[in-house]
Design a protein around this motif. Structure first.
Motif, PDB file in Angstrom:
ATOM      1  N   GLU A   1     -24.602  -8.767 -84.260  1.00  0.00           N
ATOM      2  CA  GLU A   1     -25.371  -7.726 -83.564  1.00  0.00           C
ATOM      3  C   GLU A   1     -24.529  -7.072 -82.471  1.00  0.00           C
ATOM      4  O   GLU A   1     -24.466  -5.839 -82.360  1.00  0.00           O
ATOM      5  N   LYS A   2     -23.847  -7.899 -81.665  1.00  0.00           N
ATOM      6  CA  LYS A   2     -23.016  -7.366 -80.584  1.00  0.00           C
ATOM      7  C   LYS A   2     -21.852  -6.542 -81.136  1.00  0.00           C
ATOM      8  O   LYS A   2     -21.484  -5.504 -80.590  1.00  0.00           O
ATOM      9  N   ARG A   3     -21.258  -7.014 -82.218  1.00  0.00           N
ATOM     10  CA  ARG A   3     -20.131  -6.307 -82.843  1.00  0.00           C
ATOM     11  C   ARG A   3     -20.572  -4.950 -83.364  1.00  0.00           C
ATOM     12  O   ARG A   3     -19.895  -3.939 -83.164  1.00  0.00           O
ATOM     13  N   MET A   4     -21.701  -4.931 -84.033  1.00  0.00           N
ATOM     14  CA  MET A   4     -22.204  -3.659 -84.585  1.00  0.00           C
ATOM     15  C   MET A   4     -22.569  -2.689 -83.473  1.00  0.00           C
ATOM     16  O   MET A   4     -22.289  -1.489 -83.561  1.00  0.00           O
ATOM     17  N   ASP A   5     -23.197  -3.194 -82.417  1.00  0.00           N
ATOM     18  CA  ASP A   5     -23.554  -2.337 -81.277  1.00  0.00           C
ATOM     19  C   ASP A   5     -22.305  -1.752 -80.629  1.00  0.00           C
ATOM     20  O   ASP A   5     -22.263  -0.568 -80.266  1.00  0.00           O
ATOM     21  N   LYS A   6     -21.288  -2.596 -80.498  1.00  0.00           N
ATOM     22  CA  LYS A   6     -20.034  -2.173 -79.877  1.00  0.00           C
ATOM     23  C   LYS A   6     -19.425  -0.988 -80.614  1.00  0.00           C
ATOM     24  O   LYS A   6     -19.047   0.022 -80.011  1.00  0.00           O
ATOM     25  N   TYR A   7     -19.329  -1.098 -81.940  1.00  0.00           N
ATOM     26  CA  TYR A   7     -18.701  -0.029 -82.720  1.00  0.00           C
ATOM     27  C   TYR A   7     -19.629   1.170 -82.915  1.00  0.00           C
ATOM     28  O   TYR A   7     -19.156   2.306 -83.045  1.00  0.00           O
ATOM     29  N   SER A   8     -20.924   0.938 -82.914  1.00  0.00           N
ATOM     30  CA  SER A   8     -21.870   2.057 -83.046  1.00  0.00           C
ATOM     31  C   SER A   8     -21.841   2.958 -81.825  1.00  0.00           C
ATOM     32  O   SER A   8     -22.083   4.168 -81.910  1.00  0.00           O
ATOM     33  N   ASN A   9     -21.532   2.361 -80.659  1.00  0.00           N
ATOM     34  CA  ASN A   9     -21.499   3.145 -79.416  1.00  0.00           C
ATOM     35  C   ASN A   9     -20.187   3.888 -79.188  1.00  0.00           C
ATOM     36  O   ASN A   9     -20.089   4.706 -78.282  1.00  0.00           O
ATOM     37  N   MET A  10     -19.177   3.588 -80.007  1.00  0.00           N
ATOM     38  CA  MET A  10     -17.896   4.292 -79.838  1.00  0.00           C
ATOM     39  C   MET A  10     -18.015   5.756 -80.256  1.00  0.00           C
ATOM     40  O   MET A  10     -18.571   6.061 -81.311  1.00  0.00           O
ATOM     41  N   GLY A  11     -17.515   6.626 -79.419  1.00  0.00           N
ATOM     42  CA  GLY A  11     -17.530   8.042 -79.758  1.00  0.00           C
ATOM     43  C   GLY A  11     -18.844   8.739 -79.473  1.00  0.00           C
ATOM     44  O   GLY A  11     -18.967   9.945 -79.698  1.00  0.00           O
ATOM     45  N   VAL A  12     -19.827   7.998 -78.949  1.00  0.00           N
ATOM     46  CA  VAL A  12     -21.118   8.603 -78.630  1.00  0.00           C
ATOM     47  C   VAL A  12     -21.000   9.360 -77.320  1.00  0.00           C
ATOM     48  O   VAL A  12     -20.505   8.820 -76.315  1.00  0.00           O
ATOM     49  N   PHE A  13     -21.428  10.612 -77.337  1.00  0.00           N
ATOM     50  CA  PHE A  13     -21.342  11.446 -76.133  1.00  0.00           C
ATOM     51  C   PHE A  13     -22.733  11.892 -75.719  1.00  0.00           C
ATOM     52  O   PHE A  13     -23.505  12.366 -76.542  1.00  0.00           O
ATOM     53  N   LYS A  14     -23.040  11.683 -74.448  1.00  0.00           N
ATOM     54  CA  LYS A  14     -24.344  12.119 -73.911  1.00  0.00           C
ATOM     55  C   LYS A  14     -24.104  13.202 -72.878  1.00  0.00           C
ATOM     56  O   LYS A  14     -23.449  12.976 -71.868  1.00  0.00           O
ATOM     57  N   GLY A  15     -24.644  14.385 -73.153  1.00  0.00           N
ATOM     58  CA  GLY A  15     -24.423  15.509 -72.264  1.00  0.00           C
ATOM     59  C   GLY A  15     -25.292  15.456 -71.024  1.00  0.00           C
ATOM     60  O   GLY A  15     -26.223  14.716 -70.932  1.00  0.00           O
TER      61      GLY A  15
END
Length: 317
Positions: free
Chosen positions: A303-317
């Motif tokens: 779960e932690k691994r998937m969350d880590k990579y899912s959050n990469m590259g996410v940009f919040k304006g």
């Protein structure tokens, strides 16, 4: 000792120091103060040069011919306990990708990594550290075996890229790398990844998904090498230094961009200057990182691994 272009001032001072010491040994002239002055200037020069390295200079250091490779780390960390395992059970044994079981301290690990050669003959034998699909399938087979027996995985990345030859594409290079990324994402044991030299493109990603991803201070990690980036954008390798800066491929860039979790400090001048010190630092880093991960359950790790990579590259304006 081999010196890179930007290390020439260091080379000149070390030669002066050597000559100065020789004069002191072969004559009655007291050169103690002169030698001390040269030593002081040498120390200052080293600090000035290595404190202000450009991205391209770090790329050069990562490729230094005396830099330790994967097998050097494994032998230093595991000693005689390392048992290399071979083959993907389908095509053949890829010599550019090595892996096997070994003990670091009292803990067993499955150790995997790309291996480069030390001279022309071994570089050809190891295919310059560029693995074929069977190399990635071998790595996956070993990781799945580790998962079966609850053994943590340590992955050492050092490759200019996956092998781009026709036969590699025919045997499914892209699929093999994609499969490894998928399977590593859901591996139910701790996975520790360390970039020890070059970390280029999918060749690095094929064994690069982990709970903790770290880089040695003078390694690099990017989607493409500076030379290839330069040849695509400018039709020439002359702009490789500009490309290196633009790619943000250094360890500090990767840490700032949250592509990696931490940076492993190297001795002044690079990992090759004080090998034993580098090996000791990597060993303590692996053991301390595993200590933080070992109490997490399989579901928590995934779960932690998937969350880590899912959050990469996410940009919040």
């Amino acid at each position: 000792m081999e010196y890179l272009d930007f290390e020439q001032p260091i080379k000149e001072l070390e030669e002066q120091l050597q000559k100065c010491s020789l004069i002191g040994e072969e004559s009655d002239v007291d050169v103690t103060n002169t030698c001390k002055q040269i030593e002081k200037k040498l120390a200052e020069t080293k600090k000035d040069i290595y404190k202000n390295l450009t991205a391209w200079q770090r790329v050069q250091l990562s490729r230094h011919p005396n830099r330790p490779y994967t097998l050097d780390y494994i032998k230093a960390l595991c000693g005689t306990s390392f048992l290399e395992l071979h083959g993907d059970r389908t095509v053949k044994d890829d010599k550019a990708m090595i892996g096997g079981l070994g003990k670091i301290g009292d803990q067993s690990f499955m150790l995997i990594g790309q291996q480069k050669g030390y001279n022309t003959k071994t570089r050809q034998y190891r295919n310059f550290g560029m693995a074929n699909p069977e190399g990635y399938r071998k790595a996956l087979r070993l990781m799945k075996s580790a998962e079966k027996f609850g053994i943590p995985v340590v992955s050492f990345i050092d490759t200019p890229g996956a092998y781009p030859g026709l036969e590699a594409e025919e045997r499914g290079q892209g699929e093999a790398i994609a499969r490894n990324i998928l399977e590593m994402m859901r591996l139910k044991v701790p996975v520790i990844v360390i970039v020890i030299g070059e970390g280029a493109s999918g060749g690095a990603l094929g064994i690069g998904v982990g709970d903790k991803v770290m880089m040695l201070e003078n390694s690099w990690y990017s989607v493409i090498s500076p030379e290839n980036c330069s040849s695509i954008l400018w039709r020439s390798w002359e702009y490789k230094e500009i490309a290196a800066e633009a790619l943000k491929l250094t360890a500090s860039d990767a840490k700032r961009l949250k592509v990696i979790d931490s940076i492993i400090k190297e001795p002044l001048g690079g990992a090759h200057t004080q090998r034993d010190e580098t090996f000791a630092t990597v060993k303590s880093t692996i053991l301390s990182t595993y200590k933080d991960l070992k109490n997490l359950s399989a579901s928590e790790l995934v779960e932690k691994r998937m969350d880590k990579y899912s959050n990469m590259g996410v940009f919040k304006g």
